[in-house]
Scaffold this motif. Structure first.
Motif, PDB file in Angstrom:
ATOM      1  N   ALA A 187       0.848  -1.194   0.000  1.00 27.74           N
ATOM      2  CA  ALA A 187       0.000   0.000   0.000  1.00 27.74           C
ATOM      3  C   ALA A 187       0.884   1.243   0.000  1.00 27.74           C
ATOM      4  O   ALA A 187       1.919   1.280   0.661  1.00 27.74           O
ATOM      5  N   TYR A 188       0.475   2.254  -0.772  1.00 28.20           N
ATOM      6  CA  TYR A 188       1.207   3.520  -0.775  1.00 28.20           C
ATOM      7  C   TYR A 188       0.247   4.679  -1.006  1.00 28.20           C
ATOM      8  O   TYR A 188      -0.868   4.499  -1.469  1.00 28.20           O
ATOM      9  N   ARG A 189       0.711   5.872  -0.658  1.00 25.05           N
ATOM     10  CA  ARG A 189      -0.028   7.105  -0.929  1.00 25.05           C
ATOM     11  C   ARG A 189       0.937   8.121  -1.516  1.00 25.05           C
ATOM     12  O   ARG A 189       2.121   8.120  -1.201  1.00 25.05           O
ATOM     13  N   ARG A 190       0.414   9.002  -2.345  1.00 22.16           N
ATOM     14  CA  ARG A 190       1.239  10.009  -3.022  1.00 22.16           C
ATOM     15  C   ARG A 190       0.509  11.336  -2.976  1.00 22.16           C
ATOM     16  O   ARG A 190      -0.674  11.407  -3.307  1.00 22.16           O
ATOM     17  N   ILE A 191       1.216  12.390  -2.530  1.00 23.86           N
ATOM     18  CA  ILE A 191       0.630  13.737  -2.520  1.00 23.86           C
ATOM     19  C   ILE A 191       1.666  14.734  -3.017  1.00 23.86           C
ATOM     20  O   ILE A 191       2.865  14.456  -3.009  1.00 23.86           O
TER      21      ILE A 191
ATOM     22  N   ALA B  75      10.217   6.275   4.343  1.00 28.65           N
ATOM     23  CA  ALA B  75      10.159   4.889   4.817  1.00 28.65           C
ATOM     24  C   ALA B  75       9.978   4.873   6.330  1.00 28.65           C
ATOM     25  O   ALA B  75      10.720   5.536   7.057  1.00 28.65           O
ATOM     26  N   ASN B  76       9.007   4.135   6.784  1.00 23.39           N
ATOM     27  CA  ASN B  76       8.722   3.985   8.202  1.00 23.39           C
ATOM     28  C   ASN B  76       9.582   2.894   8.811  1.00 23.39           C
ATOM     29  O   ASN B  76      10.123   2.049   8.104  1.00 23.39           O
ATOM     30  N   ARG B  77       9.645   2.894  10.110  1.00 18.17           N
ATOM     31  CA  ARG B  77      10.284   1.767  10.783  1.00 18.17           C
ATOM     32  C   ARG B  77       9.383   0.547  10.626  1.00 18.17           C
ATOM     33  O   ARG B  77       8.258   0.666  10.144  1.00 18.17           O
ATOM     34  N   MET B  78       9.845  -0.593  11.030  1.00 16.83           N
ATOM     35  CA  MET B  78       9.142  -1.851  10.770  1.00 16.83           C
ATOM     36  C   MET B  78       7.693  -1.856  11.267  1.00 16.83           C
ATOM     37  O   MET B  78       6.821  -2.375  10.611  1.00 16.83           O
ATOM     38  N   ARG B  79       7.421  -1.274  12.428  1.00 17.08           N
ATOM     39  CA  ARG B  79       6.060  -1.302  12.964  1.00 17.08           C
ATOM     40  C   ARG B  79       5.208  -0.127  12.517  1.00 17.08           C
ATOM     41  O   ARG B  79       4.038  -0.037  12.851  1.00 17.08           O
ATOM     42  N   GLY B  80       5.779   0.800  11.760  1.00 13.36           N
ATOM     43  CA  GLY B  80       5.032   1.964  11.308  1.00 13.36           C
ATOM     44  C   GLY B  80       4.096   1.616  10.158  1.00 13.36           C
ATOM     45  O   GLY B  80       4.275   0.623   9.466  1.00 13.36           O
ATOM     46  N   THR B  81       3.090   2.464   9.974  1.00 15.61           N
ATOM     47  CA  THR B  81       2.135   2.277   8.881  1.00 15.61           C
ATOM     48  C   THR B  81       1.982   3.585   8.114  1.00 15.61           C
ATOM     49  O   THR B  81       2.557   4.599   8.486  1.00 15.61           O
ATOM     50  N   LEU B  82       1.177   3.549   7.087  1.00 16.01           N
ATOM     51  CA  LEU B  82       0.866   4.768   6.336  1.00 16.01           C
ATOM     52  C   LEU B  82       0.280   5.852   7.236  1.00 16.01           C
ATOM     53  O   LEU B  82       0.473   7.038   7.007  1.00 16.01           O
ATOM     54  N   ASP B  83      -0.449   5.448   8.255  1.00 14.25           N
ATOM     55  CA  ASP B  83      -1.138   6.396   9.119  1.00 14.25           C
ATOM     56  C   ASP B  83      -0.279   6.908  10.277  1.00 14.25           C
ATOM     57  O   ASP B  83      -0.744   7.711  11.080  1.00 14.25           O
ATOM     58  N   THR B  84       0.977   6.464  10.368  1.00 11.80           N
ATOM     59  CA  THR B  84       1.881   6.914  11.425  1.00 11.80           C
ATOM     60  C   THR B  84       2.356   8.345  11.188  1.00 11.80           C
ATOM     61  O   THR B  84       2.616   9.081  12.127  1.00 11.80           O
ATOM     62  N   TRP B  85       2.457   8.743   9.920  1.00 12.76           N
ATOM     63  CA  TRP B  85       3.007  10.058   9.579  1.00 12.76           C
ATOM     64  C   TRP B  85       2.072  11.182   9.995  1.00 12.76           C
ATOM     65  O   TRP B  85       0.859  11.086   9.860  1.00 12.76           O
ATOM     66  N   ASP B  86       2.639  12.283  10.462  1.00 18.57           N
ATOM     67  CA  ASP B  86       1.888  13.478  10.839  1.00 18.57           C
ATOM     68  C   ASP B  86       1.380  14.156   9.560  1.00 18.57           C
ATOM     69  O   ASP B  86       2.186  14.530   8.704  1.00 18.57           O
ATOM     70  N   PRO B  87       0.067  14.332   9.407  1.00 12.15           N
ATOM     71  CA  PRO B  87      -0.483  14.940   8.187  1.00 12.15           C
ATOM     72  C   PRO B  87       0.064  16.343   7.899  1.00 12.15           C
ATOM     73  O   PRO B  87       0.303  16.688   6.747  1.00 12.15           O
ATOM     74  N   LEU B  88       0.276  17.151   8.933  1.00 11.04           N
ATOM     75  CA  LEU B  88       0.813  18.492   8.724  1.00 11.04           C
ATOM     76  C   LEU B  88       2.241  18.425   8.164  1.00 11.04           C
ATOM     77  O   LEU B  88       2.601  19.182   7.260  1.00 11.04           O
ATOM     78  N   PHE B  89       3.045  17.507   8.677  1.00 13.82           N
ATOM     79  CA  PHE B  89       4.405  17.298   8.173  1.00 13.82           C
ATOM     80  C   PHE B  89       4.363  16.915   6.692  1.00 13.82           C
ATOM     81  O   PHE B  89       5.088  17.479   5.864  1.00 13.82           O
ATOM     82  N   LEU B  90       3.505  15.956   6.339  1.00 13.28           N
ATOM     83  CA  LEU B  90       3.396  15.509   4.950  1.00 13.28           C
ATOM     84  C   LEU B  90       2.920  16.641   4.039  1.00 13.28           C
ATOM     85  O   LEU B  90       3.465  16.841   2.946  1.00 13.28           O
ATOM     86  N   ASP B  91       1.912  17.381   4.472  1.00 11.35           N
ATOM     87  CA  ASP B  91       1.392  18.488   3.657  1.00 11.35           C
ATOM     88  C   ASP B  91       2.437  19.580   3.462  1.00 11.35           C
ATOM     89  O   ASP B  91       2.517  20.189   2.394  1.00 11.35           O
ATOM     90  N   THR B  92       3.248  19.825   4.487  1.00 14.25           N
ATOM     91  CA  THR B  92       4.315  20.820   4.369  1.00 14.25           C
ATOM     92  C   THR B  92       5.347  20.376   3.337  1.00 14.25           C
ATOM     93  O   THR B  92       5.769  21.166   2.482  1.00 14.25           O
ATOM     94  N   LEU B  93       5.753  19.109   3.382  1.00 15.01           N
ATOM     95  CA  LEU B  93       6.691  18.585   2.377  1.00 15.01           C
ATOM     96  C   LEU B  93       6.078  18.635   0.980  1.00 15.01           C
ATOM     97  O   LEU B  93       6.771  18.920  -0.006  1.00 15.01           O
ATOM     98  N   ALA B  94       4.780  18.359   0.886  1.00 13.97           N
ATOM     99  CA  ALA B  94       4.096  18.282  -0.408  1.00 13.97           C
ATOM    100  C   ALA B  94       3.940  19.635  -1.095  1.00 13.97           C
ATOM    101  O   ALA B  94       3.599  19.680  -2.272  1.00 13.97           O
ATOM    102  N   ARG B  95       4.225  20.704  -0.406  1.00 17.66           N
ATOM    103  CA  ARG B  95       4.167  22.024  -1.048  1.00 17.66           C
ATOM    104  C   ARG B  95       5.197  22.142  -2.171  1.00 17.66           C
ATOM    105  O   ARG B  95       4.972  22.837  -3.158  1.00 17.66           O
ATOM    106  N   ASN B  96       6.334  21.465  -1.998  1.00 20.03           N
ATOM    107  CA  ASN B  96       7.424  21.564  -2.969  1.00 20.03           C
ATOM    108  C   ASN B  96       7.893  20.230  -3.536  1.00 20.03           C
ATOM    109  O   ASN B  96       8.802  20.206  -4.363  1.00 20.03           O
TER     110      ASN B  96
END
Length: 96
Positions: free
Chosen positions: A41-45, A54-75
């Motif tokens: 499973a993957y997501r792209r923004i 890449a997450n650590r072994m126990r991490g999932t797609l939902d582990t990431w902070d949405p604000l962090f991802l949206d900030t990166l996705a600006r550029n």
């Protein structure tokens, strides 16, 4: 496996680039790619140069902070994915 996984994620994400341009972390659709018999499973923004997170072994797609991802996705094009977990069949587990 790691090189094939990364290549497959980048290829799948780039083939569907226009569909993801307006997504945010909260609205991104979960997509899937087959790698060595595993369904990943993957997501792209966002858009721009790609960043694969890449997450650590126990991490999932939902582990990431949405604000962090949206900030990166600006550029950047931000790709997150679930790490395939190696499972041991119950029959081969050692019991005491």
């Amino acid at each position: 496996m790691k090189t094939m996984l990364l290549g497959s994620l980048l290829m799948a994400a780039s083939l569907s680039a226009p569909a993801f341009a307006q997504n945010t972390a909260a609205t991104a659709e979960t997509r899937y790619v087959q790698v060595d018999g595993d369904r990943i499973a993957y997501r792209r923004i966002g858009s721009g140069s790609p960043i694969v997170l890449a997450n650590r072994m126990r991490g999932t797609l939902d582990t990431w902070d949405p604000l962090f991802l949206d900030t990166l996705a600006r550029n950047h094009t931000v790709i997150t994915f679930d790490t395939p977990v190696l499972a041991t069949p119950a029959a081969s587990c050692r019991t005491t």
